[in-house]
Write a protein that holds these residues in place. Structure first.
Motif, PDB file in Angstrom:
ATOM      1  N   LEU A  85      67.264 -53.065  66.632  1.00  0.00           N
ATOM      2  CA  LEU A  85      66.789 -53.451  67.961  1.00  0.00           C
ATOM      3  C   LEU A  85      66.636 -52.231  68.855  1.00  0.00           C
ATOM      4  N   MET A  86      67.603 -51.311  68.811  1.00  0.00           N
ATOM      5  CA  MET A  86      67.499 -50.107  69.631  1.00  0.00           C
ATOM      6  C   MET A  86      66.273 -49.288  69.225  1.00  0.00           C
ATOM      7  N   MET A  87      66.006 -49.204  67.914  1.00  0.00           N
ATOM      8  CA  MET A  87      64.830 -48.473  67.452  1.00  0.00           C
ATOM      9  C   MET A  87      63.541 -49.160  67.916  1.00  0.00           C
ATOM     10  N   THR A  88      63.517 -50.499  67.850  1.00  0.00           N
ATOM     11  CA  THR A  88      62.334 -51.242  68.307  1.00  0.00           C
ATOM     12  C   THR A  88      62.112 -51.008  69.790  1.00  0.00           C
ATOM     13  N   ARG A  89      63.206 -50.942  70.550  1.00  0.00           N
ATOM     14  CA  ARG A  89      63.085 -50.636  71.975  1.00  0.00           C
ATOM     15  C   ARG A  89      62.468 -49.257  72.177  1.00  0.00           C
ATOM     16  N   TRP A  90      62.965 -48.270  71.464  1.00  0.00           N
ATOM     17  CA  TRP A  90      62.390 -46.932  71.578  1.00  0.00           C
ATOM     18  C   TRP A  90      60.922 -46.956  71.148  1.00  0.00           C
ATOM     19  N   GLY A  91      60.613 -47.823  70.190  1.00  0.00           N
ATOM     20  CA  GLY A  91      59.256 -47.897  69.668  1.00  0.00           C
ATOM     21  C   GLY A  91      58.238 -48.461  70.634  1.00  0.00           C
ATOM     22  N   ARG A  92      58.687 -48.927  71.797  1.00  0.00           N
ATOM     23  CA  ARG A  92      57.723 -49.411  72.795  1.00  0.00           C
ATOM     24  C   ARG A  92      56.906 -48.248  73.353  1.00  0.00           C
ATOM     25  N   ARG A 135      56.912 -53.478  68.692  1.00  0.00           N
ATOM     26  CA  ARG A 135      57.021 -54.928  68.911  1.00  0.00           C
ATOM     27  C   ARG A 135      55.773 -55.674  68.463  1.00  0.00           C
ATOM     28  N   ASP A 136      54.643 -54.954  68.291  1.00  0.00           N
ATOM     29  CA  ASP A 136      53.408 -55.605  67.879  1.00  0.00           C
ATOM     30  C   ASP A 136      53.402 -55.942  66.394  1.00  0.00           C
ATOM     31  N   LEU A 137      54.332 -55.374  65.631  1.00  0.00           N
ATOM     32  CA  LEU A 137      54.454 -55.743  64.225  1.00  0.00           C
ATOM     33  C   LEU A 137      55.089 -57.133  64.158  1.00  0.00           C
ATOM     34  N   PRO A 138      54.538 -58.048  63.409  1.00  0.00           N
ATOM     35  CA  PRO A 138      54.966 -59.449  63.525  1.00  0.00           C
ATOM     36  C   PRO A 138      56.438 -59.695  63.240  1.00  0.00           C
ATOM     37  N   HIS A 139      56.969 -59.148  62.168  1.00  0.00           N
ATOM     38  CA  HIS A 139      58.356 -59.434  61.806  1.00  0.00           C
ATOM     39  C   HIS A 139      59.333 -58.627  62.652  1.00  0.00           C
ATOM     40  N   VAL A 140      58.986 -57.371  62.916  1.00  0.00           N
ATOM     41  CA  VAL A 140      59.844 -56.539  63.769  1.00  0.00           C
ATOM     42  C   VAL A 140      59.913 -57.120  65.179  1.00  0.00           C
ATOM     43  N   GLY A 141      58.770 -57.538  65.718  1.00  0.00           N
ATOM     44  CA  GLY A 141      58.757 -58.118  67.059  1.00  0.00           C
ATOM     45  C   GLY A 141      59.558 -59.399  67.143  1.00  0.00           C
ATOM     46  N   ALA A 142      59.394 -60.286  66.148  1.00  0.00           N
ATOM     47  CA  ALA A 142      60.136 -61.556  66.148  1.00  0.00           C
ATOM     48  C   ALA A 142      61.639 -61.299  66.014  1.00  0.00           C
ATOM     49  N   HIS A 143      62.006 -60.324  65.190  1.00  0.00           N
ATOM     50  CA  HIS A 143      63.420 -59.948  65.013  1.00  0.00           C
ATOM     51  C   HIS A 143      64.018 -59.506  66.348  1.00  0.00           C
ATOM     52  N   ALA A 144      63.296 -58.658  67.060  1.00  0.00           N
ATOM     53  CA  ALA A 144      63.793 -58.161  68.343  1.00  0.00           C
ATOM     54  C   ALA A 144      63.941 -59.290  69.358  1.00  0.00           C
ATOM     55  N   ARG A 145      62.985 -60.188  69.391  1.00  0.00           N
ATOM     56  CA  ARG A 145      63.060 -61.295  70.353  1.00  0.00           C
ATOM     57  C   ARG A 145      64.245 -62.215  70.067  1.00  0.00           C
TER      58      ARG A 145
END
Length: 211
Positions: A165-172, A179-189
Protein backbone atom coordinates in the motif's frame (compact mmCIF):
# COMPACT_ATOMS: atom_id res chain seq x y z
CA UNK A 1 6.97 1.51 25.01
CA UNK A 2 7.65 1.31 21.29
CA UNK A 3 8.75 4.54 19.60
CA UNK A 4 8.61 5.03 15.85
CA UNK A 5 10.74 7.84 14.45
CA UNK A 6 8.80 9.06 11.43
CA UNK A 7 8.15 11.78 8.91
CA UNK A 8 4.70 12.04 7.24
CA UNK A 9 4.46 10.02 4.06
CA UNK A 10 8.01 8.71 4.28
CA UNK A 11 8.99 5.04 4.53
CA UNK A 12 7.83 5.19 8.15
CA UNK A 13 4.22 5.06 6.94
CA UNK A 14 4.30 1.27 6.57
CA UNK A 15 5.39 0.53 10.16
CA UNK A 16 3.06 3.26 11.42
CA UNK A 17 0.07 1.56 9.77
CA UNK A 18 1.30 -1.82 10.95
CA UNK A 19 1.52 -0.69 14.57
CA UNK A 20 -2.06 0.54 14.43
CA UNK A 21 -3.25 -2.64 12.76
CA UNK A 22 -1.50 -4.68 15.46
CA UNK A 23 -3.16 -2.59 18.16
CA UNK A 24 -0.03 -2.25 20.30
CA UNK A 25 0.86 0.84 22.36
CA UNK A 26 3.42 3.09 20.71
CA UNK A 27 4.44 6.70 20.36
CA UNK A 28 5.56 8.70 17.37
CA UNK A 29 8.72 10.80 17.32
CA UNK A 30 8.69 13.37 14.53
CA UNK A 31 11.89 13.70 12.49
CA UNK A 32 11.92 17.19 10.98
CA UNK A 33 13.46 16.74 7.54
CA UNK A 34 13.08 20.47 6.84
CA UNK A 35 15.65 21.02 9.58
CA UNK A 36 17.75 18.04 8.47
CA UNK A 37 17.03 16.33 11.79
CA UNK A 38 17.82 12.94 10.24
CA UNK A 39 21.45 14.08 10.02
CA UNK A 40 21.70 15.23 13.62
CA UNK A 41 24.11 13.50 15.98
CA UNK A 42 21.23 12.21 18.08
CA UNK A 43 19.47 10.62 15.11
CA UNK A 44 22.67 9.22 13.60
CA UNK A 45 23.29 7.48 16.91
CA UNK A 46 20.09 5.54 16.17
CA UNK A 47 20.61 5.08 12.43
CA UNK A 48 24.09 5.86 11.11
CA UNK A 49 22.66 5.99 7.56
CA UNK A 50 20.47 8.96 8.48
CA UNK A 51 17.36 7.43 6.95
CA UNK A 52 13.76 7.23 8.18
CA UNK A 53 12.29 5.20 9.90
CA UNK A 54 13.82 3.98 13.13
CA UNK A 55 11.94 1.80 15.58
CA UNK A 56 12.97 1.70 19.25
CA UNK A 57 11.47 -1.27 21.08
CA UNK A 58 12.95 -1.50 24.57
CA UNK A 59 16.67 -2.10 24.09
CA UNK A 60 16.20 -2.85 20.42
CA UNK A 61 16.99 -0.09 17.93
CA UNK A 62 16.00 -1.16 14.44
CA UNK A 63 16.20 0.52 11.06
CA UNK A 64 15.45 -0.63 7.49
CA UNK A 65 11.77 -0.57 6.63
CA UNK A 66 11.41 -4.25 5.75
CA UNK A 67 13.28 -5.36 8.89
CA UNK A 68 10.95 -3.28 11.06
CA UNK A 69 7.91 -4.79 9.37
CA UNK A 70 9.20 -8.35 9.77
CA UNK A 71 10.01 -7.75 13.43
CA UNK A 72 6.64 -6.25 14.31
CA UNK A 73 4.60 -8.92 12.53
CA UNK A 74 6.56 -11.69 14.27
CA UNK A 75 6.58 -9.97 17.66
CA UNK A 76 2.77 -9.99 17.79
CA UNK A 77 1.76 -13.32 16.24
CA UNK A 78 -1.79 -13.18 17.61
CA UNK A 79 -2.60 -10.52 14.99
CA UNK A 80 -1.87 -13.04 12.24
CA UNK A 81 0.03 -10.62 9.99
CA UNK A 82 2.84 -13.08 9.31
CA UNK A 83 2.37 -16.78 8.55
CA UNK A 84 4.08 -18.77 11.32
CA UNK A 85 7.29 -20.74 10.66
CA UNK A 86 6.40 -24.00 8.99
CA UNK A 87 3.29 -22.62 7.33
CA UNK A 88 3.43 -23.11 3.52
CA UNK A 89 2.66 -19.40 3.12
CA UNK A 90 5.74 -18.33 5.12
CA UNK A 91 8.21 -18.54 2.19
CA UNK A 92 5.77 -16.69 -0.06
CA UNK A 93 5.45 -13.98 2.57
CA UNK A 94 9.25 -13.61 2.59
CA UNK A 95 9.23 -13.45 -1.19
CA UNK A 96 6.69 -10.64 -1.25
CA UNK A 97 8.50 -8.64 1.42
CA UNK A 98 11.79 -8.99 -0.46
CA UNK A 99 10.18 -8.25 -3.81
CA UNK A 100 8.60 -5.06 -2.52
CA UNK A 101 11.77 -3.77 -0.91
CA UNK A 102 14.06 -4.70 -3.82
CA UNK A 103 11.98 -3.99 -6.91
CA UNK A 104 9.90 -1.06 -5.67
CA UNK A 105 11.22 0.74 -2.59
CA UNK A 106 14.84 0.76 -3.71
CA UNK A 107 13.85 2.03 -7.15
CA UNK A 108 11.67 4.76 -5.73
CA UNK A 109 14.79 6.25 -4.15
CA UNK A 110 16.08 6.98 -7.65
CA UNK A 111 12.65 8.20 -8.79
CA UNK A 112 12.36 10.78 -6.01
CA UNK A 113 16.07 11.72 -5.84
CA UNK A 114 17.47 11.17 -9.37
CA UNK A 115 20.26 13.68 -8.77
CA UNK A 116 21.83 11.19 -6.34
CA UNK A 117 22.29 8.68 -9.17
CA UNK A 118 24.33 10.71 -11.64
CA UNK A 119 27.31 13.04 -11.55
CA UNK A 120 25.99 14.86 -14.63
CA UNK A 121 23.24 17.40 -13.83
CA UNK A 122 22.12 17.21 -17.45
CA UNK A 123 21.40 13.52 -16.98
CA UNK A 124 18.90 13.85 -14.13
CA UNK A 125 15.81 13.74 -16.34
CA UNK A 126 17.09 10.67 -18.17
CA UNK A 127 17.76 8.88 -14.87
CA UNK A 128 14.25 9.61 -13.65
CA UNK A 129 12.65 8.56 -16.93
CA UNK A 130 14.52 5.24 -16.93
CA UNK A 131 13.69 4.44 -13.34
CA UNK A 132 10.07 5.43 -13.88
CA UNK A 133 9.84 2.83 -16.65
CA UNK A 134 11.40 0.19 -14.39
CA UNK A 135 9.07 0.95 -11.49
CA UNK A 136 5.97 0.79 -13.68
CA UNK A 137 7.21 -2.48 -15.16
CA UNK A 138 7.59 -3.87 -11.64
CA UNK A 139 4.06 -2.74 -10.74
CA UNK A 140 2.66 -4.35 -13.91
CA UNK A 141 4.31 -7.68 -13.09
CA UNK A 142 3.06 -7.43 -9.53
CA UNK A 143 -0.44 -6.64 -10.75
CA UNK A 144 -0.43 -9.86 -12.77
CA UNK A 145 0.86 -11.86 -9.78
CA UNK A 146 -1.69 -10.33 -7.44
CA UNK A 147 -4.71 -11.10 -9.59
CA UNK A 148 -7.99 -10.81 -7.73
CA UNK A 149 -6.26 -11.44 -4.40
CA UNK A 150 -7.83 -10.13 -2.36
CA UNK A 151 -4.39 -10.09 -0.69
CA UNK A 152 -0.85 -10.91 -1.72
CA UNK A 153 -1.20 -14.27 0.04
CA UNK A 154 -4.62 -14.95 -1.42
CA UNK A 155 -7.20 -15.01 1.38
CA UNK A 156 -4.58 -14.26 4.06
CA UNK A 157 -3.89 -10.63 4.97
CA UNK A 158 -0.26 -10.02 5.94
CA UNK A 159 2.18 -7.24 6.70
CA UNK A 160 3.28 -7.38 3.06
CA UNK A 161 -0.08 -5.94 2.01
CA UNK A 162 0.47 -2.79 4.05
CA UNK A 163 3.99 -2.52 2.63
CA UNK A 164 2.58 -2.65 -0.89
CA UNK A 165 0.00 0.00 0.00
CA UNK A 166 2.81 2.43 0.83
CA UNK A 167 4.43 1.67 -2.54
CA UNK A 168 1.10 2.19 -4.34
CA UNK A 169 0.78 5.53 -2.57
CA UNK A 170 4.23 6.56 -3.74
CA UNK A 171 3.25 5.31 -7.19
CA UNK A 172 0.64 8.06 -7.52
CA UNK A 173 3.56 10.28 -8.65
CA UNK A 174 4.41 8.15 -11.69
CA UNK A 175 3.34 9.28 -15.18
CA UNK A 176 0.82 6.44 -15.05
CA UNK A 177 -0.25 6.16 -11.39
CA UNK A 178 0.05 2.66 -9.93
CA UNK A 179 -3.58 2.90 -8.79
CA UNK A 180 -4.64 2.67 -12.45
CA UNK A 181 -3.53 -0.96 -12.57
CA UNK A 182 -6.71 -2.94 -11.91
CA UNK A 183 -5.54 -5.38 -9.23
CA UNK A 184 -3.09 -3.03 -7.53
CA UNK A 185 -5.71 -0.27 -7.38
CA UNK A 186 -8.41 -2.58 -5.99
CA UNK A 187 -5.93 -3.94 -3.40
CA UNK A 188 -5.12 -0.42 -2.22
CA UNK A 189 -8.77 0.57 -1.96
CA UNK A 190 -9.52 -2.46 0.19
CA UNK A 191 -6.75 -1.46 2.57
CA UNK A 192 -7.78 2.20 2.66
CA UNK A 193 -11.11 1.06 4.08
CA UNK A 194 -9.41 -0.41 7.16
CA UNK A 195 -9.63 1.80 10.31
CA UNK A 196 -5.92 1.42 11.12
CA UNK A 197 -4.94 2.74 7.70
CA UNK A 198 -7.38 5.65 7.87
CA UNK A 199 -6.12 6.62 11.33
CA UNK A 200 -2.46 6.55 10.32
CA UNK A 201 -3.18 8.77 7.30
CA UNK A 202 -5.17 11.14 9.49
CA UNK A 203 -2.52 11.39 12.20
CA UNK A 204 0.20 12.04 9.63
CA UNK A 205 -1.94 14.75 8.07
CA UNK A 206 -1.55 13.32 4.58
CA UNK A 207 -3.81 14.98 1.99
CA UNK A 208 -5.79 13.18 -0.64
CA UNK A 209 -5.31 11.58 -3.10
CA UNK A 210 -3.86 8.94 -0.78
CA UNK A 211 -3.06 6.68 -3.72
Amino acid sequence: MITLHYNPGNASLFPHILLRELGVPFELAFVDRDKDAQSSAAYLALNPHGKIPVLVDGDLVLFETMAIGLHLADAYPAAGLAPPPGDPLRPLYYRWMAQITNTLQSEFRAWFYPHEFTTDPAGVDAVQAAVGDRVMGAFERLDAQLGDGPWLLGETLSAADFYLLMMTRWGRTLPRPARDLPHVGAHARRLLARPAVAEALRVEGLPEPWI
